[in-house]
Design a protein around this motif. Structure first.
Motif, PDB file in Angstrom:
ATOM      1  N   GLU A  11      15.290  71.685 128.641  1.00  0.00           N
ATOM      2  CA  GLU A  11      16.494  70.847 128.709  1.00  0.00           C
ATOM      3  C   GLU A  11      16.967  70.567 127.291  1.00  0.00           C
ATOM      4  O   GLU A  11      16.186  70.121 126.445  1.00  0.00           O
ATOM      5  CB  GLU A  11      16.159  69.539 129.441  1.00  0.00           C
ATOM      6  CG  GLU A  11      17.216  68.470 129.401  1.00  0.00           C
ATOM      7  CD  GLU A  11      18.516  68.858 130.061  1.00  0.00           C
ATOM      8  OE1 GLU A  11      19.534  68.957 129.342  1.00  0.00           O
ATOM      9  OE2 GLU A  11      18.537  69.068 131.290  1.00  0.00           O
ATOM     10  N   ASP A  55      17.238  73.639 132.760  1.00  0.00           N
ATOM     11  CA  ASP A  55      18.663  73.337 132.746  1.00  0.00           C
ATOM     12  C   ASP A  55      19.458  74.639 132.836  1.00  0.00           C
ATOM     13  O   ASP A  55      19.090  75.639 132.204  1.00  0.00           O
ATOM     14  CB  ASP A  55      18.988  72.601 131.451  1.00  0.00           C
ATOM     15  CG  ASP A  55      20.417  72.105 131.385  1.00  0.00           C
ATOM     16  OD1 ASP A  55      21.057  71.949 132.443  1.00  0.00           O
ATOM     17  OD2 ASP A  55      20.893  71.864 130.264  1.00  0.00           O
ATOM     18  N   MET A  58      21.891  75.306 128.899  1.00  0.00           N
ATOM     19  CA  MET A  58      21.042  74.809 127.820  1.00  0.00           C
ATOM     20  C   MET A  58      21.503  75.258 126.442  1.00  0.00           C
ATOM     21  O   MET A  58      20.701  75.545 125.577  1.00  0.00           O
ATOM     22  CB  MET A  58      19.585  75.171 128.067  1.00  0.00           C
ATOM     23  CG  MET A  58      19.295  76.635 128.239  1.00  0.00           C
ATOM     24  SD  MET A  58      17.529  76.882 128.463  1.00  0.00           S
ATOM     25  CE  MET A  58      17.548  78.358 129.442  1.00  0.00           C
ATOM     26  N   MET A  84      17.997  73.062 137.116  1.00  0.00           N
ATOM     27  CA  MET A  84      18.625  71.737 137.073  1.00  0.00           C
ATOM     28  C   MET A  84      20.091  71.941 136.691  1.00  0.00           C
ATOM     29  O   MET A  84      20.381  72.499 135.636  1.00  0.00           O
ATOM     30  CB  MET A  84      17.940  70.839 136.047  1.00  0.00           C
ATOM     31  CG  MET A  84      16.479  70.577 136.331  1.00  0.00           C
ATOM     32  SD  MET A  84      15.712  69.363 135.219  1.00  0.00           S
ATOM     33  CE  MET A  84      16.021  70.053 133.589  1.00  0.00           C
ATOM     34  N   THR A  85      20.981  71.499 137.571  1.00  0.00           N
ATOM     35  CA  THR A  85      22.398  71.722 137.306  1.00  0.00           C
ATOM     36  C   THR A  85      23.268  70.715 138.039  1.00  0.00           C
ATOM     37  O   THR A  85      22.891  70.204 139.088  1.00  0.00           O
ATOM     38  CB  THR A  85      22.811  73.156 137.716  1.00  0.00           C
ATOM     39  OG1 THR A  85      24.191  73.358 137.392  1.00  0.00           O
ATOM     40  CG2 THR A  85      22.596  73.411 139.188  1.00  0.00           C
ATOM     41  N   LYS A 106      21.911  67.617 139.299  1.00  0.00           N
ATOM     42  CA  LYS A 106      22.137  66.571 138.304  1.00  0.00           C
ATOM     43  C   LYS A 106      23.350  65.763 138.732  1.00  0.00           C
ATOM     44  O   LYS A 106      24.308  66.351 139.220  1.00  0.00           O
ATOM     45  CB  LYS A 106      22.400  67.191 136.932  1.00  0.00           C
ATOM     46  CG  LYS A 106      21.184  67.689 136.216  1.00  0.00           C
ATOM     47  CD  LYS A 106      21.637  68.191 134.852  1.00  0.00           C
ATOM     48  CE  LYS A 106      20.513  68.498 133.929  1.00  0.00           C
ATOM     49  NZ  LYS A 106      20.998  68.954 132.630  1.00  0.00           N
TER      50      LYS A 106
END
Length: 121
Positions: A11, A55, A58, A84-85, A106
């Motif tokens: 991240e 992420d 990134m 992760m988005t 997210k």
């Protein structure tokens, strides 16, 4: 020596990285952190982890999906990979077709992240 599961977080946003790492460590897991794909690759070259949270956006270089395709999958380790988005175009089903375990949307709920880790360990 007791076995401790390792979690890698990739991240580029420092606040998110710190909060997530501290929360996971508080649950007794070993956490490795990287702010970009290059650092994460270096960590994975030392050996596998059990779960990766990466992420999608990134910074310059690689996206999270690029990292999955070019680094994680060729290693052939048994690892769970979560993207992760905040982008709504990514679903668990579409990511599973690419070799990922799923998506962590997210902004994320920390309890959801801990459930994901527990599911794979």
């Amino acid at each position: 020596m007791d076995y401790q599961a390792q979690v890698l977080i990739v991240e580029d946003e420092g606040d998110i990285l710190s909060i997530l790492a501290e929360t996971i460590e508080d649950e007794g897991y070993t956490v490795l952190t990287a702010t970009n794909a290059e650092q994460a690759t270096s960590l994975l070259e030392r050996g596998p982890v059990q779960v990766i949270f990466c992420d999608q956006n990134m910074g310059p270089g690689m996206t999270g999906l690029d990292f999955l395709e070019k680094v994680v999958l060729p290693l052939k380790f048994s690892m769970s990979f979560y993207l992760m988005t905040g982008e709504s175009e990514h679903s668990d089903k579409s990511l599973q077709a690419l070799g990922a375990s799923g998506v962590v949307p997210k902004p994320f709920d920390v309890e959801n992240v801990l459930e994901v880790i527990a599911k794979h360990l």
